[in-house]
Design a protein around this motif. Structure first.
Motif, PDB file in Angstrom:
ATOM      1  N   ARG A   3      39.193  36.177  41.885  1.00 19.19           N
ATOM      2  CA  ARG A   3      40.428  36.589  41.214  1.00 19.19           C
ATOM      3  C   ARG A   3      40.351  36.262  39.713  1.00 19.19           C
ATOM      4  N   PHE A   4      39.896  35.046  39.384  1.00 16.77           N
ATOM      5  CA  PHE A   4      39.758  34.668  37.973  1.00 16.77           C
ATOM      6  C   PHE A   4      38.728  35.555  37.276  1.00 16.77           C
ATOM      7  N   SER A   5      37.631  35.840  37.952  1.00 19.58           N
ATOM      8  CA  SER A   5      36.597  36.685  37.362  1.00 19.58           C
ATOM      9  C   SER A   5      37.151  38.074  37.065  1.00 19.58           C
ATOM     10  N   GLY A   6      37.977  38.586  37.976  1.00 24.97           N
ATOM     11  CA  GLY A   6      38.603  39.893  37.755  1.00 24.97           C
ATOM     12  C   GLY A   6      39.623  39.862  36.628  1.00 24.97           C
ATOM     13  N   GLU A   7      40.426  38.791  36.580  1.00 25.30           N
ATOM     14  CA  GLU A   7      41.461  38.688  35.540  1.00 25.30           C
ATOM     15  C   GLU A   7      40.862  38.549  34.142  1.00 25.30           C
ATOM     16  N   TYR A   8      39.847  37.701  34.025  1.00 23.12           N
ATOM     17  CA  TYR A   8      39.272  37.443  32.702  1.00 23.12           C
ATOM     18  C   TYR A   8      38.250  38.493  32.299  1.00 23.12           C
ATOM     19  N   GLY A   9      37.775  39.261  33.262  1.00 25.71           N
ATOM     20  CA  GLY A   9      36.745  40.247  32.995  1.00 25.71           C
ATOM     21  C   GLY A   9      35.393  39.700  33.406  1.00 25.71           C
ATOM     22  N   ARG A  10      34.655  40.521  34.103  1.00 24.21           N
ATOM     23  CA  ARG A  10      33.352  40.079  34.619  1.00 24.21           C
ATOM     24  C   ARG A  10      32.371  39.744  33.491  1.00 24.21           C
ATOM     25  N   ASP A  11      32.608  40.303  32.315  1.00 26.22           N
ATOM     26  CA  ASP A  11      31.731  39.994  31.180  1.00 26.22           C
ATOM     27  C   ASP A  11      32.016  38.593  30.623  1.00 26.22           C
ATOM     28  N   ARG A  12      33.201  38.038  30.893  1.00 17.91           N
ATOM     29  CA  ARG A  12      33.567  36.713  30.376  1.00 17.91           C
ATOM     30  C   ARG A  12      33.339  35.615  31.406  1.00 17.91           C
ATOM     31  N   LEU A  13      33.467  35.929  32.688  1.00 13.10           N
ATOM     32  CA  LEU A  13      33.221  34.978  33.773  1.00 13.10           C
ATOM     33  C   LEU A  13      32.495  35.742  34.873  1.00 13.10           C
ATOM     34  N   GLU A  14      31.178  35.794  34.758  1.00 14.09           N
ATOM     35  CA  GLU A  14      30.353  36.589  35.671  1.00 14.09           C
ATOM     36  C   GLU A  14      29.686  35.684  36.704  1.00 14.09           C
ATOM     37  N   ILE A  15      29.922  35.988  37.972  1.00 14.20           N
ATOM     38  CA  ILE A  15      29.291  35.234  39.056  1.00 14.20           C
ATOM     39  C   ILE A  15      27.873  35.775  39.227  1.00 14.20           C
ATOM     40  N   LEU A  16      26.885  34.903  39.062  1.00  8.69           N
ATOM     41  CA  LEU A  16      25.491  35.323  39.179  1.00  8.69           C
ATOM     42  C   LEU A  16      24.978  35.146  40.606  1.00  8.69           C
ATOM     43  N   GLY A  17      25.415  34.101  41.266  1.00 10.35           N
ATOM     44  CA  GLY A  17      24.980  33.789  42.627  1.00 10.35           C
ATOM     45  C   GLY A  17      25.300  32.340  42.903  1.00 10.35           C
ATOM     46  N   GLY A  18      24.658  31.780  43.911  1.00 10.07           N
ATOM     47  CA  GLY A  18      24.912  30.381  44.210  1.00 10.07           C
ATOM     48  C   GLY A  18      24.283  29.947  45.505  1.00 10.07           C
ATOM     49  N   LYS A  19      24.858  28.887  46.071  1.00 14.92           N
ATOM     50  CA  LYS A  19      24.344  28.372  47.331  1.00 14.92           C
ATOM     51  C   LYS A  19      25.508  27.919  48.202  1.00 14.92           C
ATOM     52  N   TYR A  20      25.319  28.086  49.513  1.00 10.81           N
ATOM     53  CA  TYR A  20      26.250  27.563  50.511  1.00 10.81           C
ATOM     54  C   TYR A  20      25.423  26.639  51.379  1.00 10.81           C
ATOM     55  N   GLU A  21      25.809  25.366  51.441  1.00 16.69           N
ATOM     56  CA  GLU A  21      24.993  24.327  52.079  1.00 16.69           C
ATOM     57  C   GLU A  21      23.626  24.347  51.397  1.00 16.69           C
ATOM     58  N   LYS A  22      22.572  24.806  52.081  1.00 11.94           N
ATOM     59  CA  LYS A  22      21.239  24.851  51.455  1.00 11.94           C
ATOM     60  C   LYS A  22      20.700  26.274  51.366  1.00 11.94           C
TER      61      LYS A  22
END
Length: 174
Positions: free
Chosen positions: A94-113
């Motif tokens: 939601r925050f990424s959408g509100e601020y714009g994906r260019d300003r807060l872009e999710i690249l990836g991550g990890k869940y557990e390992k």
């Protein structure tokens, strides 16, 4: 490595032990916007941590999460949490959408390992929150004794009725 860097590296390694760690690219967010995201993430025992790429690379190597290194080609931050993961992900999206994906872009991550790519993040965010699942499970577990009592109640009443009729019938004949 100096003492400050060692302490920060230890902090990063603790962050990487959280259930979910998202690597995000941050560009032009104001201090108020960052604080707003942080404040909401605190509800999930999470936070928004800016990291130095060189230290982040060392931390992910030490934590056996080297697959996260691919995201460190640009300046990044970690969004992390320990509980209510689907709600946390909905909040971040939601925050990424509100601020714009260019300003807060999710690249990836990890869940557990495991690697948490954008497709999995999106699918996982659509799951019900943990409290809903716990309440459903508790209701299901609590319904078992009630169903058992109800299923035994009818035959017991029938048997009691037969016994009562037999006793009343035996008293009349005496």
């Amino acid at each position: 490595m100096n003492e400050r860097k060692t302490a920060f590296l230890a902090k990063l390694e603790m962050i990487l032990k959280q259930r979910v760690v998202l690597v995000v690219k941050v560009s032009s967010l104001s201090a108020q916007e960052v604080f707003s995201v942080r404040e909401k993430l605190w509800d999930f025992e999470g936070n928004f941590s800016f990291v130095k790429n060189s230290l982040a690379k060392i931390a992910v190597e030490n934590s056996c999460l080297s697959f996260l290194s691919e995201y460190f080609s640009t300046s990044v931050a970690f969004l992390h949490c320990n509980r209510n993961v689907p709600e946390f992900l909905r909040c971040v999206l939601r925050f990424s959408g509100e601020y714009g994906r260019d300003r807060l872009e999710i690249l990836g991550g990890k869940y557990e390992k495991a690697l948490f790519d954008l497709r999995l993040i999106d699918e996982f965010s659509k799951l019900p929150d943990e409290m809903h699942i716990y309440l459903s499970l508790i209701n299901t577990i609590n319904s078992i004794p009630v169903a058992l009592v109800n299923s035994l109640d009818s035959p017991a009443r029938l048997l009691a009725g037969y016994f009562d009729s037999y006793v009343k019938g035996a008293n009349v004949n005496c």
